[in-house]
Enzyme design. Structure first.
Site, PDB file in Angstrom:
ATOM      1  N   GLU A   1      -3.835   1.630  -7.464  1.00 29.15           N
ATOM      2  CA  GLU A   1      -4.259   2.771  -6.654  1.00 29.15           C
ATOM      3  C   GLU A   1      -3.322   3.951  -6.900  1.00 29.15           C
ATOM      4  O   GLU A   1      -2.279   4.069  -6.241  1.00 29.15           O
ATOM      5  CB  GLU A   1      -4.188   2.421  -5.167  1.00 29.15           C
ATOM      6  CG  GLU A   1      -5.073   1.275  -4.749  1.00 29.15           C
ATOM      7  CD  GLU A   1      -5.381   1.349  -3.251  1.00 29.15           C
ATOM      8  OE1 GLU A   1      -6.541   1.485  -2.912  1.00 29.15           O
ATOM      9  OE2 GLU A   1      -4.443   1.314  -2.446  1.00 29.15           O
TER      10      GLU A   1
ATOM     11  N   HIS B   1       0.852  -1.197   0.000  1.00 30.98           N
ATOM     12  CA  HIS B   1       0.000   0.000   0.000  1.00 30.98           C
ATOM     13  C   HIS B   1       0.890   1.251   0.000  1.00 30.98           C
ATOM     14  O   HIS B   1       1.914   1.293   0.689  1.00 30.98           O
ATOM     15  CB  HIS B   1      -0.926  -0.006   1.213  1.00 30.98           C
ATOM     16  CG  HIS B   1      -1.998   1.026   1.107  1.00 30.98           C
ATOM     17  ND1 HIS B   1      -1.764   2.357   1.374  1.00 30.98           N
ATOM     18  CD2 HIS B   1      -3.284   0.941   0.712  1.00 30.98           C
ATOM     19  CE1 HIS B   1      -2.879   3.046   1.158  1.00 30.98           C
ATOM     20  NE2 HIS B   1      -3.818   2.206   0.757  1.00 30.98           N
TER      21      HIS B   1
HETATM   22  P1  PGA Z   1      -9.464   6.127  -0.285  1.00 28.44           P
HETATM   23  O1  PGA Z   1      -8.315   5.084   0.109  1.00 28.44           O
HETATM   24  O2  PGA Z   1     -10.652   5.327  -0.725  1.00 28.44           O
HETATM   25  O3  PGA Z   1      -9.717   6.910   0.976  1.00 28.44           O
HETATM   26  O4  PGA Z   1      -8.935   6.974  -1.379  1.00 28.44           O
HETATM   27  C1  PGA Z   1      -8.072   3.961  -0.692  1.00 28.44           C
HETATM   28  C2  PGA Z   1      -6.927   3.147  -0.138  1.00 28.44           C
HETATM   29  O5  PGA Z   1      -6.060   3.713   0.517  1.00 28.44           O
HETATM   30  O6  PGA Z   1      -6.874   1.933  -0.354  1.00 28.44           O
END
Ligand code: PGA
Length: 230
Positions: A156, A87
């Site tokens: 992401e 992450h």
């Molecule tokens: P968010 O976070 O939905 O608040 O943008 C996503 C994540 O960190 O997996």
């Protein structure tokens, strides 16, 4: 569809228990795969039929002298099968580097865990264009066994996490298509997923699910998101 909730450092042991109970009661008949990543201190002892829990972090050892970490022994105690690796908050705020991420991946693979592996570029890289973007994503996948049967990949973009800025659908599609050429692993999108965009994101080609942060922290809001795609 995979609908994953990353609770990050939110909710207490008590409120996480209530979260799981409410979610379980209201999403009992869901056909989606619901997976929640609570904070390590809020892991639930109770198991639920249609609701899984995973860990946001672990150190790649059975147990030992690793202050502040949890390891396989603790994961097994909760019968957990799912983990997040890579992450961007761990890469950037906790300085997890390439070597540690590879160690975690290999250890999780050796122990047959389901890995949700997160990748994503910063805004500076995206602005450098498609070639640099692909180079960067390739570098984040370097050394990862993309044929591992229990792997899913969450794309992401860093600039979309917790900012309210969701990536353009065409941009998501472009990255997922690029990843699909490299792996058969299910692909997820994460970054400001909310009630108004979850449906259209779920329809993007090659998108098998979503990893949701802030919009999942209140169970009622998370249930609303699940309803949107049910
Ligand atoms: P968010 O976070 O939905 O608040 O943008 C996503 C994540 O960190 O997996």
């Amino acid at each position: 569809m995979k609908i994953y909730a990353n609770l990050k450092a939110n909710l207490t042991r008590k409120s996480t228990k209530e979260y799981f109970e409410t979610l379980n009661k209201n999403a009992e008949n869901t056909t989606h795969e619901i997976l929640v990543f609570p904070s390590s201190s809020s892991l639930q002892e109770k198991t639920y039929k249609n609701l899984k829990q995973g860990v946001q972090n672990f150190y790649p050892v059975e147990n030992g002298s690793y202050t502040g970490e949890i390891a396989l022994e603790q994961i097994h105690e909760f019968k957990i099968q799912d983990i997040l690796i890579g992450h961007s908050e761990r890469r950037m705020l906790l300085f997890e580097n390439y070597d540690l991420i590879i160690k975690k991946f290999n250890f999780a693979k050796e122990n047959d865990l389901n890995i949700c592996f997160c990748i994503g570029e910063s805004l500076a890289i995206r602005q450098k264009g498609e070639i640099k973007l692909k180079d960067f994503l390739n570098s984040q996948l370097d050394g990862i066994d993309l044929d591992y049967k229990k792997l899913s990949i969450a794309y992401e973009p860093v600039w979309a996490i917790g900012t309210g800025i969701v990536a353009d659908e065409n941009d998501i599609k472009q990255v997922l298509s690029f990843l699909k050429q490299k792996t058969n692993a299910p692909l997820l999108y994460g970054g400001s997923v909310n009630k108004s965009n979850i449906k259209s994101i779920s329809k993007i080609k090659h998108c098998s699910g979503v990893l949701i942060g802030s919009a999942s922290w209140k169970v009622e809001k998370f249930l609303d998101l699940i309803k949107e795609v049910s």
